[in-house]
Design a protein around this motif. Sequence first.
Motif, short mmCIF file in Angstrom:
data_model
loop_
_atom_site.label_atom_id
_atom_site.label_comp_id
_atom_site.label_asym_id
_atom_site.label_seq_id
_atom_site.Cartn_x
_atom_site.Cartn_y
_atom_site.Cartn_z
N ARG A 74 0.83 -1.22 0.00
CA ARG A 74 0.00 0.00 0.00
C ARG A 74 0.86 1.26 0.00
N LEU A 75 1.93 1.27 0.81
CA LEU A 75 2.75 2.47 0.93
C LEU A 75 3.52 2.78 -0.35
N SER A 76 3.63 1.77 -1.24
CA SER A 76 4.33 2.02 -2.51
C SER A 76 3.36 2.56 -3.56
N GLU A 77 2.07 2.65 -3.21
CA GLU A 77 1.07 3.17 -4.15
C GLU A 77 0.96 4.69 -4.04
N GLN A 78 0.59 5.30 -5.14
CA GLN A 78 0.44 6.76 -5.18
C GLN A 78 -0.72 7.24 -4.31
N GLU A 79 -1.73 6.37 -4.18
CA GLU A 79 -2.95 6.74 -3.43
C GLU A 79 -2.73 6.80 -1.93
N ALA A 80 -1.60 6.25 -1.46
CA ALA A 80 -1.34 6.25 -0.01
C ALA A 80 -0.83 7.63 0.41
N THR A 81 -1.74 8.44 0.94
CA THR A 81 -1.39 9.81 1.34
C THR A 81 -0.77 9.82 2.75
N GLY A 82 -0.44 11.03 3.21
CA GLY A 82 0.08 11.18 4.58
C GLY A 82 -0.93 10.71 5.61
N THR A 83 -2.21 11.05 5.35
CA THR A 83 -3.29 10.63 6.27
C THR A 83 -3.31 9.11 6.37
N TYR A 84 -3.14 8.44 5.20
CA TYR A 84 -3.13 6.98 5.19
C TYR A 84 -1.99 6.46 6.08
N GLY A 85 -0.81 7.07 5.91
CA GLY A 85 0.37 6.65 6.69
C GLY A 85 0.14 6.81 8.20
N ILE A 86 -0.46 7.95 8.57
CA ILE A 86 -0.71 8.21 10.01
C ILE A 86 -1.71 7.18 10.56
N LEU A 87 -2.78 6.96 9.79
CA LEU A 87 -3.82 6.01 10.23
C LEU A 87 -3.24 4.59 10.35
N LEU A 88 -2.37 4.23 9.39
CA LEU A 88 -1.73 2.91 9.44
C LEU A 88 -0.84 2.82 10.69
N GLY A 89 -0.15 3.93 11.00
CA GLY A 89 0.69 3.96 12.20
C GLY A 89 -0.14 3.73 13.47
N SER A 142 -8.99 -0.50 9.84
CA SER A 142 -8.69 -1.19 8.58
C SER A 142 -9.69 -0.79 7.50
N ASP A 143 -10.96 -0.68 7.89
CA ASP A 143 -11.99 -0.25 6.93
C ASP A 143 -11.74 1.19 6.48
N MET A 144 -11.29 2.03 7.43
CA MET A 144 -10.98 3.43 7.08
C MET A 144 -9.82 3.48 6.08
N LEU A 145 -8.81 2.62 6.31
CA LEU A 145 -7.65 2.58 5.41
C LEU A 145 -8.09 2.25 3.99
N ARG A 146 -8.93 1.23 3.89
CA ARG A 146 -9.42 0.81 2.58
C ARG A 146 -10.25 1.93 1.94
N PHE A 147 -11.08 2.56 2.76
CA PHE A 147 -11.92 3.65 2.28
C PHE A 147 -11.07 4.80 1.71
N LEU A 148 -9.98 5.13 2.43
CA LEU A 148 -9.09 6.21 1.97
C LEU A 148 -8.51 5.91 0.59
#
Length: 155
Positions: A74-89, A142-148
């Motif tokens: 996921r982190l290698s994808e363009q769609e993974a924004t900063g918000t995604y990274g924080i939420l994953l953290g 996890s659902d939020m991550l997918r939604f993002l």
Amino acid sequence: MGEAFLLIVRWLHAIAAVTWVGGGIFYWAVLKPALRTQDSNTFMARVAGPEFGQLVGVAMGTLILTGSILAVDRLSEQEATGTYGILLGVKILASAWMFAVVLARRRPRRGAESQGSSKTAMSFLTSVNSSIVIGLVVFFLSDMLRFLIERNLAQ
Ligand code: HEM
């Protein structure tokens, strides 16, 4: 990474998550109330505790391995924004808390010898309660991550 491989990894991740959290909910909602009223208390506690402990161990290993693969992908994808990274953290921290609860309960405690195996098994199972609450939060994250990701793909 190959799409078929990622599909299998995601499937394994979801099965491990459902097994852990679903097993915990079954214990909390069904087994624990039943144990309070049945004479078979000691037998159930002795059998169910260690068996469920083993299952959680396998689920934990699977979640760490498959979760790491999904995260790298996921982190290698363009769609993974900063918000995604924080939420994953946040999700990884919450997961680490779940893992820590399990590992802490497994460590032999002083005086555990005098407790008897059924009481030790019961006390392990009791710790499942705290994991259930965090597990439900982790599911939501996890659902939020997918939604993002899906929202960013649609834009
Ligand atoms: C080392 C810990 C973990 C890491 C690094 C991790 C990472 C990930 C990643 C990157 C995704 C994909 C999210 C997306 O669609 O963008 C995911 C999905 C998911 N994770 Fe985890 N995870 C971990 C632990 C857990 C735990 C402990 C649970 C449950 C208690 C869990 C439940 C789920 C679920 C239900 C999904 C959705 C699966 C699907 O859509 O098929 N994860 N995880």
